[in-house]
Design a protein around this motif. Structure first.
Motif, PDB file in Angstrom:
ATOM      1  N   PHE A 197       6.434 -17.985  -5.396  1.00 33.79           N
ATOM      2  CA  PHE A 197       5.829 -18.483  -4.158  1.00 33.79           C
ATOM      3  C   PHE A 197       6.575 -19.673  -3.558  1.00 33.79           C
ATOM      4  N   LEU A 220       0.989 -19.693  -1.705  1.00 31.19           N
ATOM      5  CA  LEU A 220       0.059 -18.996  -2.609  1.00 31.19           C
ATOM      6  C   LEU A 220      -1.336 -18.901  -1.985  1.00 31.19           C
ATOM      7  N   GLY A 221      -1.804 -20.017  -1.452  1.00 33.16           N
ATOM      8  CA  GLY A 221      -3.228 -20.080  -1.118  1.00 33.16           C
ATOM      9  C   GLY A 221      -3.588 -20.124   0.351  1.00 33.16           C
ATOM     10  N   PHE A 279      -2.313 -17.895   2.762  1.00 36.65           N
ATOM     11  CA  PHE A 279      -2.202 -16.544   3.314  1.00 36.65           C
ATOM     12  C   PHE A 279      -1.348 -16.470   4.582  1.00 36.65           C
ATOM     13  N   PRO A 280      -0.047 -16.708   4.433  1.00 37.09           N
ATOM     14  CA  PRO A 280       0.827 -16.617   5.615  1.00 37.09           C
ATOM     15  C   PRO A 280       0.921 -15.201   6.158  1.00 37.09           C
ATOM     16  N   CYS A 320      -3.411 -17.769   7.622  1.00 35.80           N
ATOM     17  CA  CYS A 320      -4.777 -17.301   7.898  1.00 35.80           C
ATOM     18  C   CYS A 320      -5.840 -18.254   7.354  1.00 35.80           C
ATOM     19  N   ALA A 321      -5.549 -18.932   6.246  1.00 40.97           N
ATOM     20  CA  ALA A 321      -6.550 -19.836   5.668  1.00 40.97           C
ATOM     21  C   ALA A 321      -6.634 -21.134   6.453  1.00 40.97           C
TER      22      ALA A 321
END
Lengths: 127, 409
Positions: free
Chosen positions: B42, B364-365, B367-368, B378-379
């Motif tokens: 990542f 990782l977290g 959400f590209p 997206c997050a």
């Protein structure tokens, strides 16, 4: 019973604590994650920063979908590789376990004896 | 052979206790192998986001999405509605960070300056128009209406500071005559309201004064000084001296996040505040700003297996999750708000190690999604992506302030 099943049924019905059981669960996670991804649930993860994807903060359904996607994403990137690796380690342990080695040895010697009896020759000595 | 393999995979004829033992042992070994390796998959290249000159490819992709919805009203309306549904402030701050980012990009890519400045002007004009037409509460959270501002007539330093910073940033890139009196008026009112507050602080919300907004205001004053020949250096130095004496958390040495109009501490040091404060104070007192960044990093930076993030509060401070911190991830204490602004702090002080760790976590977290030359997370939301974009391109604007000051001497 398990031994009689074939294909996906055998995979899905494998005992949880078996290499195939681990692989089956990994496959299941991959399948569900891909499904979530393909239906576009990634967009709903804006709930992580406190923004409702629909603009309506009371939209719990959308928030739940975002949480579902995040859970399966982390299961996909963390759980799946672990299950696959664990399946390999599990299989190696089973292959190396003393009971199996002794049984395999005994089965091997019995087989060779049977072959020798058929051909009339003395069984070969193990090194 | 096939039957053997099948028997092995099913762990047939193996007692349950042995299957459990081997299964748990295998999971343990697999976890020990995989966890330390995950970050490798990542970790993006830092240079894809941060370029010393020009604009890095991922910054360009991030900017493309913002430019797209500022040129397509239906997209903009949709994005803004999402944010305003949670917090009207985010709509406003998204504008500020995008203007600051585009101003820096204009200096990095003079050949695209016209395109960027067109959007900058559109944002500033619309923001000022909305503030004038709808009133200051339009960009504030609802609770602003429920209390009485102690400084009268009511004004919010949150709005004055960020609008002044936008105007100043635009004029630093290229002068626009009609923005000059607007900037001067904002600076005048900020000095007046900060000056008349008993603790030297101006309210952003009724009886609430925020360090974030004061540091933005001081940065805007400094920009106004180099543009218009005014001098607020004594005012800024005096304010900072008072803040260091009275608005500092004793345990960490970090500036607190908010206080009452009379200077009583409210929120202690917060990640969603202190990294931006350190960045803005670079224009006021470089050494103090660096000291604050180093302290913030010591208190708030976390790293687990190659993934970096920021906590909202130091271990010594117990705070409650709020709209600034964003949701806090239990156990690890990661805060989306603090981690987003940690990018600004780390980029300001060229902390490449921390930037690499933060980027790894982002991939990782957060959400590209990369689509048609645009990038979004997206997050995140528009303000989150604008903060990230700003972090990736900041530098030239502050550098221009320093250069102008040197020429002025």
């Amino acid at each position: 019973m398990d031994a009689e099943r074939t294909g996906w049924r055998a995979v899905l019905h494998a005992p949880v604590f078996s290499p195939q059981g681990f692989l089956a669960r990994a496959a299941l996670i991959v399948f569900v994650f891909l499904l979530c991804h393909l239906v576009g649930l990634r967009e709903h993860t804006s709930i992580i920063c406190g923004t409702s994807p629909s603009g309506d903060t009371a939209d719990r359904w959308s928030a739940a979908l975002g949480v579902l996607y995040a859970l399966f994403w982390f299961a996909f990137v963390l759980g799946v590789p672990i299950l696959v690796l664990a399946a390999g380690v599990f299989a190696a342990l089973l292959k190396l376990r003393p009971g199996r080695a002794a049984r395999s040895n005994a089965e091997g010697q019995a087989g060779e004896a049977a072959l020798s009896a058929d051909s009339g020759a003395a069984p070969a000595q193990k090194a | 052979m096939r039957a053997d393999l099948r028997e092995l995979l099913l762990a047939a004829n193996v007692p349950l206790w042995r299957r459990l033992l081997y299964g748990l042992l295998s999971l343990l070994v697999a976890t020990a192998i995989w966890f330390p390796c995950v970050h490798v998959f990542f970790r993006p290249r830092v240079q894809d986001y941060f370029a010393p000159t020009g604009v890095a490819p991922q910054s360009r992709a991030l900017a493309a999405r913002h430019l797209e919805f500022w040129t397509r009203p239906e997209l903009k309306a949709q994005e803004i509605a999402k944010m305003r549904g949670s917090n009207a402030e985010w709509d406003f701050m998204g504008r500020t960070f995008l203007v600051l980012a585009l101003a820096n990009m204009s200096l990095r890519e003079p050949e695209r300056k016209e395109q960027y400045l067109q959007i900058v002007d559109q944002i500033i004009d619309e923001t000022v128009r909305l503030e004038t037409k709808e009133g200051m509460y339009f960009f504030l959270m609802d609770y602003a209406r429920s209390g009485r501002y102690l400084g009268q007539p009511p004004r919010s330093l949150f709005l004055d500071g960020e609008i002044a910073l936008m105007l100043g940033a635009r004029r630093l890139v290229q002068e626009r005559a009609d923005y000059r009196p607007q900037l001067a008026a904002r600076v005048k009112v900020m000095v007046e309201y900060m000056g008349k507050g008993p603790a030297g602080c101006a309210e952003s919300y009724p009886d609430e004064c925020w360090m974030f907004d004061h540091s933005v205001a001081l940065a805007a004053m400094r920009i106004a000084d180099v543009l218009d020949g005014s001098d607020h250096s004594a005012f800024a130095a005096k304010w900072l001296q008072a803040a260091r004496a009275k608005l500092t958390d004793k345990k960490t040495g970090l500036l607190i996040s908010s206080c009452t109009y009379h200077g009583e501490h409210c929120d202690g040091p917060e990640g969603s505040t202190i990294f931006m404060v350190a960045h803005c104070l670079q224009l006021v007192d470089e050494d103090f700003a660096r000291d604050q960044y180093e302290r913030a990093k010591k208190e708030l930076r976390c790293e687990i297996l190659g993934f970096g993030y920021a906590r909202e509060w130091p271990v010594s401070w117990k705070g409650a999750q709020d709209i600034d911190s964003g949701p806090i991830i239990p156990i690890v204490g990661a805060s989306a708000g603090a981690s987003g602004l940690a990018f600004v702090g780390a980029s300001s002080f060229h902390d490449e190690t921390y930037l690499a760790e933060l980027l790894t976590t982002l991939h990782l977290g957060a959400f590209p999604v990369q689509r048609g030359g645009t990038l979004k997370f997206c997050a995140s939301n528009q303000v989150g992506d604008a903060v990230l974009l700003y972090a990736t391109v900041l530098g030239p604007l502050w550098q221009k302030v320093r250069e102008k000051e040197q020429h002025g001497r």
